[in-house]
Design an enzyme around this catalytic site. Structure first.
Site, PDB file in Angstrom:
ATOM      1  N   GLU A 304      -9.320  17.929  32.126  1.00  0.00           N
ATOM      2  CA  GLU A 304      -8.549  17.505  33.310  1.00  0.00           C
ATOM      3  C   GLU A 304      -7.567  18.594  33.729  1.00  0.00           C
ATOM      4  O   GLU A 304      -7.356  18.824  34.917  1.00  0.00           O
ATOM      5  CB  GLU A 304      -7.816  16.183  33.047  1.00  0.00           C
ATOM      6  N   HIS A 307      -9.310  21.297  35.690  1.00  0.00           N
ATOM      7  CA  HIS A 307      -9.625  20.895  37.057  1.00  0.00           C
ATOM      8  C   HIS A 307      -8.557  21.352  38.051  1.00  0.00           C
ATOM      9  O   HIS A 307      -8.826  21.445  39.243  1.00  0.00           O
ATOM     10  CB  HIS A 307      -9.742  19.370  37.164  1.00  0.00           C
ATOM     11  N   GLU A 326     -17.529  19.818  38.417  1.00  0.00           N
ATOM     12  CA  GLU A 326     -17.739  19.200  37.100  1.00  0.00           C
ATOM     13  C   GLU A 326     -18.518  20.094  36.137  1.00  0.00           C
ATOM     14  O   GLU A 326     -18.145  20.240  34.978  1.00  0.00           O
ATOM     15  CB  GLU A 326     -18.404  17.824  37.245  1.00  0.00           C
TER      16      GLU A 326
HETATM   17  N1  TRP Z   1     -13.317  13.558  37.832  1.00  0.00           N
HETATM   18  C1  TRP Z   1     -13.276  12.828  36.596  1.00  0.00           C
HETATM   19  C2  TRP Z   1     -13.548  13.862  35.516  1.00  0.00           C
HETATM   20  O1  TRP Z   1     -14.627  14.253  35.270  1.00  0.00           O
HETATM   21  C3  TRP Z   1     -14.300  11.748  36.521  1.00  0.00           C
HETATM   22  C4  TRP Z   1     -13.853  10.389  36.879  1.00  0.00           C
HETATM   23  C5  TRP Z   1     -12.824   9.708  36.361  1.00  0.00           C
HETATM   24  C6  TRP Z   1     -14.473   9.492  37.743  1.00  0.00           C
HETATM   25  N2  TRP Z   1     -12.800   8.437  36.886  1.00  0.00           N
HETATM   26  C7  TRP Z   1     -13.799   8.303  37.727  1.00  0.00           C
HETATM   27  C8  TRP Z   1     -15.565   9.584  38.559  1.00  0.00           C
HETATM   28  C9  TRP Z   1     -14.185   7.197  38.475  1.00  0.00           C
HETATM   29  C10 TRP Z   1     -15.960   8.508  39.308  1.00  0.00           C
HETATM   30  C11 TRP Z   1     -15.271   7.330  39.266  1.00  0.00           C
HETATM   31  O2  TRP Z   1     -12.681  14.390  34.937  1.00  0.00           O
HETATM   32 ZN    ZN Z   2     -14.279  16.433  35.477  1.00  0.00          ZN
END
Ligand code: TRP
Ligand code: ZN
Length: 882
Positions: A304, A307, A326
């Site tokens: 995280e 990101h 991702e």
């Molecule tokens: N972006 C998040 C990750 O990979 C993924 C994620 C968290 C997510 N909660 C979600 C994707 C709910 C879809 C729906 O770190």
């Molecule tokens: Zn992610």
């Protein structure tokens, strides 16, 4: 049902309108939260034609009022998922302010998307398309806005009221309520918006960036759990430092907050400056978390955090590009784990994910390229393909361009695209341009689905010609794509002679590039055994007709530890499949046939194990037998019950043959047990003794039972406790039940720990498993609205209790279908994840397929079926149509 219409990648159009700033005013209330949203909107001048209505997305909203430049408008149109301001009303305005008020109901929001209540805290989840459940907006990742968020909440009940960016005001208003305002200076897509309000314990720290700025770090956890937050917080600091050192990337805001909640659909979410985490991936101490939990927390905290650059500063143009952030971020978190903990363990974990889950996905009805072409429900595309195969594709770029070439590509990517919403092609182009490389052929990895299969043959040396390895590749048609092309495959390899010495190969970085259907490599040796796909250098399956002796040779002599592990898995796989095949060909299948493993094989295995006394990490991996899911990959038309039986026989035999070695070593090892600390050395020590105990448990003797009991009694940490429980689960059900009861007595109040208990029950070979599951679902720690609970109980059963789920009479399938029909009405996203074992039917025999299909048809017949389940179930049913 809402309309099940698919969207296509090729239909992408830039937005006609842009929203530069948004001011949100949120008054929190459990059933009637009010949201006032003030949007500064302008025409997107880079779009040519301008006659479009302004179509804002919204779902489950109660609209109260719409103001255009401060005046009430009535000309708007509302349908189920949109608020439309007709072109007529705005055509003379280049820029305007639109104010929208609506209410929402967080308490009844079981989807855990948008604004919802987790225990007593408000929190949000907006990725992918959840912001539309908060207010009307252009809910797409290529609309970037600056957010100012004002939140009104009761001070006593909600001491912590958070949103993205910096706190700019904290006052009490005329109604005696607290008003907190946050401002995030970085323009962001709405999927990165977050709001949290609750009564938490707070853990604070700080980090000084390489340029000397001080960043406040704040971790929020449930009251009473502050001490369980230290590992997550120290992982965060490691991640911040690592990203500076490895990629030159610094954090950009003055504060970084992480909140842990119990109700969460996935692992965690990278909202700008305000991550929200599943509490399972934050809370840890020796008494409640295993070494694997510690590892996963560090990895997800890293993920995280990473990101912030790969996802937030540079985001996706549209959701088809999800792997842009991702795949790249998973690759980054893997490099981080490799550096912090262990390269070998990180790689093996990842290869298991690929072989057990991604290959299965690509062979099933949901097969898609890492950049999908067509989607009904975006939530269904947060997949092992987009994430993990996506990361493998990035890894191949890294292999091809080398460490410094890859870094140059990353630098150029940020130089070009900081602050933008871009595509996967933009990323590969940056890699290409920074290295003067030609990656056009490589780009096929983004558009082609399916697992390539590489076959290698040895052509013996003749008088005039050297020995040669002949490579060929093919990709079978997948459910989404019939025609396949040869891909660009980097294949790392080594060659060893029959005396075990290694052969020098004329290859750059030990990598052979197969970029055509067939190619060959000359090897200057009299004869040799090729060790193929070291480090899993490409996400493919490799076929080579090894004899068992050759696999044993690799196990003993390969240079690469990864390859030694890989050979060990092939050896176990060979032994189990051979036994399985002889069981299938036998007339009376109910007579259990004993397995016989050659003495020579046992002797070599034992010799290898003995020699690895001082390499506990590799040894523990070599002692771990492949899962049933990965065994499935090498087989077709499988009778799952017979496969489970065959595996049990072979492992039992292995366990008996090795038992005196295992017992002696185990006892010597456990004498060296020290007080618990989480670090590589002691984690490997525990890993080895637990792997030994687990293997021993397949040989159910009183001596082994006593060892297990002793392990449980003496354990001072969750890793060893769980090691004892897993061993007991293999050996004796009465011992297992006894220990499980003790475990429940000790941990019944700890939600995260009880998940492990649910999952152990769900994967046990009880004859009355379904009655047990039903009983467990009424346990006071169980709650159908909590995804962690559902995954531990129902998910573990469907994914990992092969014998129970695939029961001959189809009762396991029916149980899952019944459960999912109910769950779909509450949380379709989680229901759709759990349907996977029912739709990945291709490896199983006709009997299983018929029964699974019957249950899928029952799900399909449901009148209120979600898009999520509809997309997966209909694809699975369609796949039998031809
Ligand atoms: N972006 C998040 C990750 O990979 C993924 C994620 C968290 C997510 N909660 C979600 C994707 C709910 C879809 C729906 O770190
Ligand atoms: Zn992610």
């Amino acid at each position: 049902m809402t309309q099940s219409i698919s969207k296509k990648r090729s239909d992408y159009r830039a937005p006609e309108y842009l929203i530069d700033t948004i001011n949100l005013f949120v008054r929190l209330h459990p059933t009637e939260t009010s949201v006032v949203s003030e949007l500064n909107i302008r025409l997107n001048t880079s779009v040519e034609r301008h006659d479009a209505d302004l179509c804002l997305d919204g779902q489950d909203l109660q609209l109260k009022a719409v103001l255009l430049n401060g005046e009430r408008v009535d000309s708007y149109v509302q349908n189920q998922n949109q608020l439309i301001i007709p072109y007529e009303s705005i055509k003379d305005l280049k820029e305007f302010t639109l104010s929208i008020s609506n209410t929402i109901n967080p308490q009844d929001n079981g989807s855990l998307e948008g604004l919802y209540l987790s225990n007593n805290a408000y929190c949000t989840q907006c990725e992918a398309e959840g912001f539309r459940k908060i207010t009307y907006f252009l809910d797409r990742p290529d609309v970037l806005s600056v957010y100012t968020v004002k939140i009104e909440a009761d001070k006593q009940q909600f001491p912590h009221v958070l949103s993205n960016g910096n706190l700019i005001e904290d006052t009490t208003n005329e109604r005696g309520l607290r008003c907190v305002t946050w401002h995030d200076p970085f323009p962001k897509p709405c999927y990165l918006f977050a709001l949290v309000a609750g009564d938490f314990d707070k853990l604070s720290d700080s980090f000084t960036t390489s340029s000397g700025r001080e960043v406040a770090l704040e971790l929020f956890v449930d009251k009473g759990k502050r001490e369980q937050g230290h590992h997550a917080l120290s992982s965060l600091k490691k991640a911040m430092k690592w990203d500076e050192e490895t990629f030159g990337l610094e954090y950009d805001l003055d504060i970084y907050m992480v909140v842990a909640v119990d109700f969460f659909n996935m692992g965690a979410m990278e909202n700008k400056g305000l991550n929200v985490f599943n509490s399972k991936y934050v809370l840890a101490d020796a008494n409640t978390a295993t070494d694997d939990d510690f590892f996963n927390i560090e990895s997800i905290i890293g993920h995280e955090y990473f990101h912030n650059w790969t996802g937030n500063r540079v985001t996706c143009r549209d959701w088809f590009q999800l792997s842009l952030k991702e795949g790249l971020t998973v690759f980054r978190d893997q490099k981080f784990s490799a550096d912090m903990f262990s390269e070998l363990a990180t790689r093996i974990n990842q290869v298991k994910v690929m072989r057990e889950h991604q290959f299965a996905e690509d062979a099933g009805p949901m097969s898609h390229p890492i950049r999908p072409d067509e989607v009904i429900e975006m939530n269904n595309f947060y997949t092992v393909t987009v994430y993990d195969k996506g990361a493998e594709v990035i890894r191949m770029l890294h292999t091809l361009l080398g460490e410094s070439g890859f870094r140059a590509g990353m630098d150029l990517y940020f130089e070009r695209h900081d602050g933008q919403a871009v595509t996967c092609d933009d990323f590969v182009n940056a890699m290409q341009d920074a290295n003067d490389a030609d990656l056009n052929h490589f780009k096929l990895w983004y558009s082609q689905s399916g697992t390539p299969e590489v076959t290698v043959e040895k052509i013996p040396k003749t008088e005039h010609e050297p020995m040669r390895l002949q490579f060929s590749q093919t990709t079978s048609p997948t459910s989404d794509q019939v025609n396949k092309q040869a891909l660009y495959l980097p294949i790392k390899l080594e060659c060893i002679e029959y005396n075990g010495s290694s052969v020098a190969l004329d290859l750059q970085q030990g990598t052979f590039v197969l970029d055509t259907e067939t190619a060959s490599l000359d090897v200057h040796a009299n004869d040799c055994v090729p060790v193929l796909l070291s480090d899993f250098s490409a996400p493919v399956k490799v076929h080579y007709d090894y004899s068992l002796e050759e696999l044993l040779l690799i196990l003993q002599h390969a240079q690469s530890d990864y390859s030694r592990w890989d050979a060990s898995q092939s050896i176990y796989q060979r032994l189990i499949t051979q036994h399985y095949e002889s069981m299938t060909s036998q007339k009376n299948k109910d007579v259990v046939q004993a397995s016989r493993i050659d003495n020579d094989v046992i002797e070599i295995l034992q010799k290898v194990f003995v020699e690895l006394e001082h390499e506990p990490e590799l040894l523990s991996e070599l002692l771990t037998v492949p899962s049933t899911e990965s065994l499935m990959q090498g087989l077709s038309d499988v009778d799952p019950l017979l496969l489970v039986a065959a595996k049990k026989n072979v492992i039992g035999e292995l366990s008996r043959a090795l038992s005196s070695y295992l017992i002696t070593r185990y006892q010597a090892l456990t004498k060296l047990d020290k007080d618990y600390v989480y670090n590589k050395e002691s984690a490997n020590h525990r890993r080895l003794s637990n792997a030994m105990l687990y293997l021993l448990a397949s040989n159910d003797t009183e001596e082994v039972q006593a060892m297990i009991q002793d392990r449980y009694r003496r354990a001072d940490n969750m890793t060893d406790l769980l090691g004892a429980l897993k061993a007991a689960q293999q050996s004796s059900l009465s011992l297992f039940e006894d220990l499980m009861q003790k475990f429940e007595e000790s941990y019944q109040d700890n939600a995260v720990v009880m998940d492990k208990w649910f999952s152990l029950h769900a994967t046990t070979s009880y004859s009355d498993i379904l009655e047990r599951l039903t009983l467990l679902a009424s346990h006071r720690q169980f709650n159908m609205k909590n995804p962690n609970k559902v995954r531990s109980l129902v998910g573990s059963f469907a994914f990992y209790n092969t014998a129970g789920f695939h029961a001959k009479d189809g009762s396991g399938y029916r149980f899952l279908a019944d459960y999912l029909i109910n769950l779909d009405a509450i949380n379709p996203q989680v229901a759709a994840r759990l349907v996977t074992p029912l739709i990945q039917r291709n490896g199983y025999n006709q009997h299983c397929n018929d029964l699974m299909k019957k249950q899928l048809e029952r799900i399909m017949a449901n009148k209120t079926l979600s898009n999520d389940l509809f997309e997966k179930v209909s694809k699975s049913l369609l796949s039998d149509a031809d």
